[in-house]
Design a protein around this motif. Structure first.
Motif, PDB file in Angstrom:
ATOM      1  N   SER A 133       0.834  -1.200   0.000  1.00 27.02           N
ATOM      2  CA  SER A 133       0.000   0.000   0.000  1.00 27.02           C
ATOM      3  C   SER A 133       0.870   1.252   0.000  1.00 27.02           C
ATOM      4  O   SER A 133       1.955   1.260   0.578  1.00 27.02           O
ATOM      5  CB  SER A 133      -0.913   0.011   1.226  1.00 27.02           C
ATOM      6  N   HIS A 134       0.365   2.296  -0.625  1.00 29.51           N
ATOM      7  CA  HIS A 134       1.035   3.596  -0.557  1.00 29.51           C
ATOM      8  C   HIS A 134       0.945   4.171   0.860  1.00 29.51           C
ATOM      9  O   HIS A 134       1.712   5.055   1.219  1.00 29.51           O
ATOM     10  CB  HIS A 134       0.390   4.595  -1.528  1.00 29.51           C
TER      11      HIS A 134
ATOM     12  N   ASP B 113      -0.615  -0.763  -9.833  1.00 25.20           N
ATOM     13  CA  ASP B 113      -1.253   0.172  -8.912  1.00 25.20           C
ATOM     14  C   ASP B 113      -2.770   0.132  -9.112  1.00 25.20           C
ATOM     15  O   ASP B 113      -3.279   0.484 -10.176  1.00 25.20           O
ATOM     16  CB  ASP B 113      -0.713   1.582  -9.148  1.00 25.20           C
TER      17      ASP B 113
ATOM     18  N   THR C  97      -4.888   1.820  -7.120  1.00 24.27           N
ATOM     19  CA  THR C  97      -5.478   2.986  -6.466  1.00 24.27           C
ATOM     20  C   THR C  97      -6.539   3.656  -7.317  1.00 24.27           C
ATOM     21  O   THR C  97      -7.649   3.927  -6.836  1.00 24.27           O
ATOM     22  CB  THR C  97      -4.364   4.003  -6.094  1.00 24.27           C
ATOM     23  N   ALA C  98      -6.249   3.923  -8.569  1.00 31.31           N
ATOM     24  CA  ALA C  98      -7.228   4.598  -9.437  1.00 31.31           C
ATOM     25  C   ALA C  98      -8.454   3.720  -9.692  1.00 31.31           C
ATOM     26  O   ALA C  98      -9.582   4.228  -9.752  1.00 31.31           O
ATOM     27  CB  ALA C  98      -6.575   4.994 -10.760  1.00 31.31           C
TER      28      ALA C  98
ATOM     29  N   MET D   4      -9.781   1.681  -7.666  1.00 29.43           N
ATOM     30  CA  MET D   4     -10.580   1.595  -6.445  1.00 29.43           C
ATOM     31  C   MET D   4     -11.040   2.964  -5.937  1.00 29.43           C
ATOM     32  O   MET D   4     -11.516   3.080  -4.820  1.00 29.43           O
ATOM     33  CB  MET D   4      -9.779   0.881  -5.355  1.00 29.43           C
ATOM     34  N   ALA D   5     -10.934   3.978  -6.786  1.00 30.69           N
ATOM     35  CA  ALA D   5     -11.269   5.345  -6.365  1.00 30.69           C
ATOM     36  C   ALA D   5     -12.690   5.452  -5.832  1.00 30.69           C
ATOM     37  O   ALA D   5     -12.966   6.230  -4.930  1.00 30.69           O
ATOM     38  CB  ALA D   5     -11.050   6.326  -7.508  1.00 30.69           C
ATOM     39  N   GLY D   6     -13.611   4.680  -6.347  1.00 28.57           N
ATOM     40  CA  GLY D   6     -15.002   4.745  -5.894  1.00 28.57           C
ATOM     41  C   GLY D   6     -15.379   3.625  -4.958  1.00 28.57           C
ATOM     42  O   GLY D   6     -16.552   3.298  -4.812  1.00 28.57           O
TER      43      GLY D   6
ATOM     44  N   ASN E  60     -10.413   2.963   0.037  1.00 25.92           N
ATOM     45  CA  ASN E  60      -9.453   2.675  -1.021  1.00 25.92           C
ATOM     46  C   ASN E  60      -8.151   2.294  -0.320  1.00 25.92           C
ATOM     47  O   ASN E  60      -7.568   3.110   0.386  1.00 25.92           O
ATOM     48  CB  ASN E  60      -9.259   3.912  -1.903  1.00 25.92           C
TER      49      ASN E  60
ATOM     50  N   GLN F  75      -5.298   1.899  -1.483  1.00 25.30           N
ATOM     51  CA  GLN F  75      -4.122   2.465  -2.145  1.00 25.30           C
ATOM     52  C   GLN F  75      -3.125   1.364  -2.479  1.00 25.30           C
ATOM     53  O   GLN F  75      -1.923   1.494  -2.273  1.00 25.30           O
ATOM     54  CB  GLN F  75      -3.478   3.533  -1.270  1.00 25.30           C
TER      55      GLN F  75
END
Length: 170
Positions: free
Chosen positions: A50-51, A75, A77-78, A80-82, A87, A89
């Protein structure tokens, strides 16, 4: 395993393979303090990082941070944005990824362990660092602010959200 599960797993791996590789420095919540010299480990399954240190360590529940220096993680993250809850990350490494696991050491009140992603050489005879770093500076540039942030605010994480980050890379 059921046929539906196997098909879902194949579809998920296919999706991951379509995502671009992402050079990054990310985190896990597991540190193996028994490691006394660098060793190679290979992940037989997906390896989640994770970030966010807070997510990877379940809000620093234990003061251990695995630092993953990689070049070929995917990655999410994008994607899972919603996400309906949180999220994570997440940057995921594919099955069969090699890591050089270094001995744990103390840093800023936590025990850290660096995992460097490794790639098989073109001739297949050796492993090379996937993202060579000349110094600790790039790691510290990510680690220090992430650690400060994790200490400054406790994230409301759903039960079990961090579990995938808290297991060994084996």
């Amino acid at each position: 395993m059921t046929q539906d599960f196997e098909e879902s797993a194949r579809n998920f791996l296919s999706l991951l393979n379509k995502l671009p590789s992402t050079p990054s420095i990310t985190f896990r919540g597991f540190v193996d303090t028994s490691v006394t010299q660098a060793r190679i480990v290979v992940s037989p399954a997906l390896t989640a990082t994770s970030h966010s240190i807070a997510i990877a360590t379940n809000n620093l529940r234990t003061p251990h941070v695995g630092v993953v220096v990689g070049a070929n993680g995917r990655d999410l993250t994008a994607l899972m944005a919603g996400a309906p809850t949180v999220n994570l990350q997440e940057v995921t490494y594919l099955p069969g990824t090699y890591f050089c696991q270094h001995p744990a050491q103390e840093f800023a009140g936590v025990t850290i362990q660096v995992y460097e992603e490794m790639c098989v050489s073109e001739d297949g005879t050796s492993l090379n660092t996937a993202r060579p770093l000349d110094s600790w500076d790039p790691i510290l540039a990510v680690l220090e602010p992430a650690l400060r942030d994790a200490r400054a605010r406790c994230l409301a994480l759903p039960q079990g959200a961090s579990d995938r980050f808290l297991v060994p890379v084996q």
